[in-house]
Design an enzyme around this catalytic site. Structure first.
Site, PDB file in Angstrom:
ATOM      1  N   GLN A   1      29.439  27.363  -9.997  1.00 38.57           N
ATOM      2  CA  GLN A   1      29.409  26.216 -10.898  1.00 38.57           C
ATOM      3  C   GLN A   1      29.326  24.885 -10.151  1.00 38.57           C
ATOM      4  O   GLN A   1      29.528  24.819  -8.944  1.00 38.57           O
ATOM      5  CB  GLN A   1      30.658  26.229 -11.789  1.00 38.57           C
ATOM      6  CG  GLN A   1      30.675  27.365 -12.800  1.00 38.57           C
ATOM      7  CD  GLN A   1      31.842  27.242 -13.762  1.00 38.57           C
ATOM      8  OE1 GLN A   1      32.867  27.869 -13.590  1.00 38.57           O
ATOM      9  NE2 GLN A   1      31.673  26.433 -14.794  1.00 38.57           N
ATOM     10  N   HIS A   2      29.055  23.844 -10.911  1.00 39.60           N
ATOM     11  CA  HIS A   2      29.238  22.437 -10.541  1.00 39.60           C
ATOM     12  C   HIS A   2      28.209  21.836  -9.606  1.00 39.60           C
ATOM     13  O   HIS A   2      28.124  20.625  -9.522  1.00 39.60           O
ATOM     14  CB  HIS A   2      30.611  22.184  -9.908  1.00 39.60           C
ATOM     15  CG  HIS A   2      31.775  22.706 -10.657  1.00 39.60           C
ATOM     16  ND1 HIS A   2      31.979  22.459 -11.994  1.00 39.60           N
ATOM     17  CD2 HIS A   2      32.809  23.496 -10.257  1.00 39.60           C
ATOM     18  CE1 HIS A   2      33.085  23.058 -12.385  1.00 39.60           C
ATOM     19  NE2 HIS A   2      33.603  23.699 -11.356  1.00 39.60           N
TER      20      HIS A   2
ATOM     21  N   ASP B   1      29.930  31.221 -13.075  1.00 33.97           N
ATOM     22  CA  ASP B   1      30.464  32.477 -12.539  1.00 33.97           C
ATOM     23  C   ASP B   1      31.737  32.948 -13.234  1.00 33.97           C
ATOM     24  O   ASP B   1      31.886  34.153 -13.512  1.00 33.97           O
ATOM     25  CB  ASP B   1      30.671  32.393 -11.026  1.00 33.97           C
ATOM     26  CG  ASP B   1      31.488  31.184 -10.579  1.00 33.97           C
ATOM     27  OD1 ASP B   1      31.975  30.411 -11.439  1.00 33.97           O
ATOM     28  OD2 ASP B   1      31.625  30.998  -9.352  1.00 33.97           O
TER      29      ASP B   1
END
Length: 462
Positions: free
Chosen positions: A69-70, A225
């Site tokens: 992520q991110h 995830d």
């Protein structure tokens, strides 16, 4: 057949499953380069290698991608990467995150707007860093997306940035999408990029198609995830997933969005249309490895020592902030061993205190999620740390309830594959897959152990 992809920080994994049962037919993997910034093409090359290692996907009817992520993937008008992608673990944007929090009026204001409070990991903070330190690259950024968005787009064969797609779970970790409202907060995106407004991926529902590959395989919307792992575990409302990997992650499936003004609980969405409030710590299974190394024992002996000591380790309490801590936010903290006497300083008690301290940190995270009105009825323990027999047997004592440990599996990739099967089916309900064997652990609760941990942890926070 369906395929699920897990593009993590370290590697790409591919699992090919029977769409009806979820039975894994074949797998493949390939490593990623190290570092906290990476040319996205490395993900694509790793995916091709993993697909080849899995025997190809020519017989696959649907594909979905779960990924870290991110991160920040910036594309120009033609779809080329403007610069290397910044990963979630790149911390150069820490000061930018602090700026954003202050500019909107504090953590509570962010929590109310988008359910999360910016930290260095989040895309919004990375975009602010880009605007302030690489203005030319910020000007060239026509679209910004996340790793799973970019891989899904590449699988579609499109070169048009207007075709970028994402899902609620990954979008909810950007800092400019609200899981509660299901919409982008474009003013926050522009604020992060100091007035610039790039294209962002369209947000799909959990069983919406994201197009097809050139070979005709249906593409699922994908997921972050943690949301993909929850889907792979068939986690449902009331389930709390405790993952002991490099970091510790506690997430819980619920129907209520989180708005934590402290910024500890991130108000993420899950991959089914619900919510997945999540707390992440910096210190996970490596705490156990560090203590085992200090004791000069292997993991089997470490487990034996920890299980030979009494609950509470004769008064020893370990606060496991070995590398600072994120939850609570104590980046400069260090670990501490409390209650040492000449009578209790033994290898067995130290090993027990390490296990109880790590589990106490997870219990702290669980309490923060419960404080957001998310009930927990079942605890699912996964990750490398869950392989420890000491962790498995002590966890129900510290948590005060039974703990389920499923068999080891590639749950992110499996969750992505299950999503692919869901999209392929065209049905409203998720496919019912066999989730494999699960071991249930029980123990007499030891509330005093957790009370002592929480007391000493609170002193650390102060």
């Amino acid at each position: 057949m369906v395929a699920g992809i897990d593009s993590s920080t370290q590697s790409t994994k591919v699992v090919v499953c029977d769409a009806a049962t979820g039975a894994v037919q074949r797998t493949g993997s390939a490593p990623h380069p190290t570092g906290t910034e990476i040319d996205p093409q490395h993900w694509w090359h790793a995916l091709q290698s993993a697909i080849q290692a899995a025997g190809g996907i020519g017989d696959v009817a649907a594909i979905s991608v779960g990924a870290q992520q991110h991160g920040m993937v910036c594309l120009d008008d033609s779809g080329r990467a403007v610069r290397d992608a910044l990963l979630w673990n790149d911390t150069r944007s820490a000061d930018a995150a602090d700026q954003l929090v202050a500019e909107l009026g504090g953590a509570s204001a962010w929590a109310q707007r988008v359910g999360v409070v910016p930290v260095a990991s989040f895309t919004a903070a990375k975009l602010r860093w880009l605007a302030d330190h690489e203005s030319r690259n910020a000007d060239a950024t026509a679209a910004v997306c996340l790793p799973h968005d970019w891989l899904t787009w590449r699988l579609s064969g499109s070169q048009d940035i207007a075709d970028l797609r994402t899902d609620r779970s990954d979008a909810s970790g950007t800092g400019y999408f609200s899981a509660a409202t299901g919409s982008y907060e474009y003013d926050l995106l522009e604020w992060a990029l100091r007035g610039r407004r790039p294209v962002v991926p369209a947000v799909l529902g959990p069983r919406d198609g994201a197009g097809t590959t050139p070979d005709g395989a249906v593409l699922g919307p994908g997921a972050g995830d943690n949301a993909a792992a929850a889907l792979g575990l068939s986690a449902t409302v009331g389930d709390c997933v405790v993952s002991l990997g490099t970091s510790g992650v506690v997430s819980a499936v619920g129907t209520t969005p989180a708005h934590d003004g402290e910024g500890i609980v991130a108000g993420f969405a899950d991959a089914t249309g619900r919510h997945l409030p999540l707390v992440c710590t910096l210190n996970g299974a490596p705490v156990l490895a560090a203590v085992a190394r200090m004791l000069d024992v292997d993991f089997d002996e470490f487990d034996r020592l920890a299980l030979s000591a009494p609950a509470g380790a004769d008064g020893l309490v370990l606060i496991p902030y070995f590398d600072g801590e994120r939850s609570p936010n104590l980046p400069d903290a260090a670990g501490a061993l409390h209650g040492v006497t000449t009578r209790n300083l033994s290898p067995a008690n130290i090993a027990r205190a390490a296990v109880e301290g790590l589990l106490g940190s997870m219990a702290y995270c669980m309490q923060k999620i419960a404080g957001q009105g998310i009930p927990t009825e079942r605890i699912i323990l996964i990750g490398g740390g869950a392989r420890s027999q000491a962790v498995r047997q002590i966890a129900p004592a510290v948590f005060g309830t039974t703990v389920d440990v499923p068999e080891t599996g590639e749950y992110v990739a499996l969750g992505a594959a299950r999503q692919a099967a869901w999209v392929l089916s065209g049905r409203e309900e998720q496919p019912k897959w066999d989730s494999g064997s699960t071991w249930t652990y029980r123990a007499d609760p030891t509330p005093g152990v957790l009370d002592r941990y929480m007391h000493l942890q609170e002193l650390t926070v102060r």
